[in-house]
Motif scaffolding. Structure first.
Motif, mmCIF file in Angstrom:
data_model
loop_
_atom_site.group_PDB
_atom_site.id
_atom_site.type_symbol
_atom_site.label_atom_id
_atom_site.label_comp_id
_atom_site.label_asym_id
_atom_site.label_seq_id
_atom_site.Cartn_x
_atom_site.Cartn_y
_atom_site.Cartn_z
ATOM 1 N N UNK A 150 48.319 58.528 58.298
ATOM 2 C CA UNK A 150 48.752 57.838 59.500
ATOM 3 C C UNK A 150 49.751 58.742 60.221
ATOM 4 N N UNK A 151 50.039 58.460 61.461
ATOM 5 C CA UNK A 151 50.826 59.398 62.261
ATOM 6 C C UNK A 151 52.320 59.114 62.255
ATOM 7 N N UNK A 152 52.754 58.065 61.567
ATOM 8 C CA UNK A 152 54.185 57.769 61.477
ATOM 9 C C UNK A 152 54.549 57.459 60.031
ATOM 10 N N UNK A 153 55.812 57.708 59.645
ATOM 11 C CA UNK A 153 56.241 57.321 58.293
ATOM 12 C C UNK A 153 56.106 55.821 58.051
ATOM 13 N N UNK A 154 56.371 55.021 59.072
ATOM 14 C CA UNK A 154 56.242 53.574 58.916
ATOM 15 C C UNK A 154 54.794 53.183 58.631
ATOM 16 N N UNK A 155 53.866 53.840 59.343
ATOM 17 C CA UNK A 155 52.453 53.572 59.095
ATOM 18 C C UNK A 155 52.026 54.003 57.699
ATOM 19 N N UNK A 156 52.563 55.123 57.230
ATOM 20 C CA UNK A 156 52.258 55.588 55.881
ATOM 21 C C UNK A 156 52.745 54.583 54.838
ATOM 22 N N UNK A 157 53.954 54.103 55.014
ATOM 23 C CA UNK A 157 54.505 53.136 54.062
ATOM 24 C C UNK A 157 53.690 51.850 54.059
ATOM 25 N N UNK A 158 53.309 51.387 55.241
ATOM 26 C CA UNK A 158 52.521 50.162 55.338
ATOM 27 C C UNK A 158 51.155 50.341 54.674
ATOM 28 N N UNK A 159 50.531 51.484 54.936
ATOM 29 C CA UNK A 159 49.224 51.747 54.345
ATOM 30 C C UNK A 159 49.321 51.848 52.824
ATOM 31 N N UNK A 160 50.309 52.597 52.334
ATOM 32 C CA UNK A 160 50.461 52.756 50.890
ATOM 33 C C UNK A 160 50.692 51.410 50.205
ATOM 34 N N UNK A 161 51.499 50.566 50.820
ATOM 35 C CA UNK A 161 51.736 49.243 50.238
ATOM 36 C C UNK A 161 50.447 48.428 50.200
ATOM 37 N N UNK A 162 49.618 48.600 51.226
ATOM 38 C CA UNK A 162 48.340 47.893 51.236
ATOM 39 C C UNK A 162 47.449 48.288 50.073
ATOM 40 N N UNK A 163 47.448 49.570 49.713
ATOM 41 C CA UNK A 163 46.630 50.018 48.574
ATOM 42 C C UNK A 163 47.210 49.538 47.257
#
Length: 391
Positions: A150-163
C-alpha cells in the motif's frame, strides 16, 4: 488413450493491477487470462492457467504453424499423442517450438500444457500428483498472504491487521509503490512489521523493474541492492525476493554471499538448464519456480532435486488462480522441506472466478493439501463461458 484437443481459452475482464493507499485489498491482473484445456479420447480432460500475454498465446497453441520443425504450433505437436507420456512430450514441445520459443510465451504455454498432462495422468491412475511426483511427505503447509504494498504506512498497518484477522501467520508485500522513495519504503516495511509483531513472518518483494512499476527510472545499482538488504535486515524480514535483474546471476550470487536477509528468486526463469546455472551459481537461499512459467511440473520436479542437492528451500511462485495454487500444493506435498505456499489474496474478479477450491487456514495459519486426482480444485464452466472471448 490419445490427446484429441489442446484448447487455448481466452478470458476477458475489466480490472487492472491496482494497489490502494489504504488497507483495501490490491488487485492482480484482471484484464486478460489464458486457460488451457487438454482433452482425450477416453473422456479425461484437465485445465491449467498461464500468466502470459494471453492474446498472443492463443496463436502459439492453436494458430497457423509452419511446415519446418521448430515452427510448429503446440496443439499440432500433441494431437494424437499419448497424454501419459509426459516427459517425452515435453521434449517434443520444446523442439517443435524451438525457433520461436525456448523461453517466454512459448514456454509459458508449454508450462500450462504440461501441468494439465500431469492432471490427466493423476486421473488415469487414480493417484494424486504428489504421489506421482515421488510421494506425499506432508498434509499441510503454512500459507503466506501475497499482496501488494500500500502507498501509506497507515494503509500497510490496516492491511497487515486484516491478514492477521484472517488467520495468516505470514504475509508478503510486493511491488506497488516500493522503489520510488527509499524513505517511504522503510516506513512501509516498518508499519508492516510493527503490526505483524515479532512472531509472524514478513516477506518482501521489492520488484526488479526500474523504480517499481508506476513510473520510469534506473535499475538498482549493486550498492543500492546491498543497502536494501541491509536495512531490511533491521526488520527481521524472512526473505527479499526477485529484486535484481533476472539475467544478472553474478549479482545475485555476490549479494547473497553478504546479505543479512535470505535471498529468494526464480519466478523469471525457465527450463532445467537455466535453473541449473542459477542454483549451482549460489544465487539464492529459496528458489521460486513458477509452474505456469518454468516449464511446468516436469521441470519443477527436476528443480526440486537440484534444490535438495544444494540444500536450499523451494517455494513455488503462485500468484494467479486457484489452479496454479492447486498444482503448487501438489509439488509442495512431495518436497522434503517446505516452509510456505504462496496464497494470492489479491485475485481480481477474473482470476478469482475461474476455479473453486476449499483452501482454508487452520488455527496455525496452515492449509491442508488435497489428496486425490483432482487436487481439490474445480473450474467454474459457467464463469469461463461468460468471460470467454475470441480474437
Amino acid at each position: 488413450m490419445r490427446i484429441t484437443a489442446v484448447e487455448p481459452i481466452l478470458l476477458r475482464g475489466s480490472e487492472a493491477y491496482a494497489s490502494p493507499a489504504d488497507g483495501a485489498e490490491a488487485t492482480d491482473n484482471g484484464d486478460w487470462q489464458l486457460l488451457v484445456r487438454v482433452a482425450t479420447d477416453e473422456g479425461l480432460e484437465a485445465w491449467a492457467d498461464a500468466e502470459t500475454l494471453a492474446p498472443a498465446a492463443v496463436a502459439i497453441i492453436a494458430g497457423q504453424g509452419m511446415g519446418t520443425l521448430g515452427f510448429h504450433t503446440l496443439s499440432n505437436i500433441l494431437i494424437g499423442e499419448d497424454p501419459l507420456d509426459i516427459e517425452r512430450l515435453w521434449d517434443k514441445l520444446y523442439v517443435g517450438s524451438a525457433y520461436y520459443g525456448r523461453r517466454g510465451i512459448a514456454m509459458q504455454c508449454i508450462s500450462a500444457i504440461d501441468n494439465a498432462l500431469w492432471s490427466i495422468r493423476a486421473q488415469a491412475t487414480g493417484l494424486s500428483i504428489a504421489q506421482l511426483l515421488g510421494g506425499r511427505r506432508r498434509d499441510t503447509v503454512m500459507a503466506y498472504a501475497s499482496t501488494l504494498f500500500r502507498s501509506t504506512p497507515e494503509g500497510m498497518a490496516e492491511a497487515a491487521q486484516g491478514y492477521i484477522d484472517k488467520g495468516f501467520q505470514a504475509v508478503k508485500f510486493g511491488w506497488g509503490v516500493f522503489g520510488e522513495d527509499p524513505g517511504r519504503d522503510r516506513e512501509l516495511v516498518a508499519a508492516a512489521r510493527d503490526t505483524l509483531g515479532p512472531d509472524r513472518h514478513l516477506l518482501v518483494d521489492p520488484g526488479w523493474y526500474p523504480a517499481g512499476w508506476t513510473k520510469p527510472g534506473p535499475m538498482r545499482s549493486r550498492r543500492e541492492a546491498i543497502a536494501l538488504c541491509e536495512w531490511l535486515g533491521d526488520y527481521n524480514v524472512g526473505w527479499v525476493e526477485d529484486f535484481i535483474h533476472p539475467e544478472r546471476f553474478d549479482e545475485y550470487a555476490e549479494i547473497r554471499a553478504i546479505s543479512p536477509v535470505p535471498i529468494a528468486a526464480g519466478e523469471q526463469l525457465a527450463t532445467v538448464w537455466e535453473f541449473e546455472r542459477f542454483i549451482e551459481g549460489g544465487c539464492v537461499d529459496i528458489v521460486q519456480p513458477d509452474l505456469s512459467r518454468c516449464g511446468g511440473l516436469t521441470v519443477a520436479r527436476r528443480i526440486a532435486q537440484m534444490a535438495e542437492r544444494a540444500n536450499i528451500d523451494l517455494v513455488p511462485h503462485s500468484w494467479l488462480t486457484h489452479l496454479l495454487t492447486g498444482y503448487s500444493l501438489q509439488l509442495i506435498a512431495s518436497l522434503p522441506r517446505a516452509p510456505f505456499v504462496e496464497f494470492n489474496v489479491s485475485q481480481s474478479a477474473l482470476t478469482r472466478g475461474i476455479a473453486r477450491a476449499g483452501f482454508a487456514l487452520d488455527a496455525e495459519g496452515m492449509i491442508a493439501i488435497p489428496d486425490g486426482p483432482d487436487g481439490g480444485v474445480a473450474v467454474d464452466l459457467d464463469f469461463i463461458a461468460a468471460h470467454r472471448v475470441s480474437l
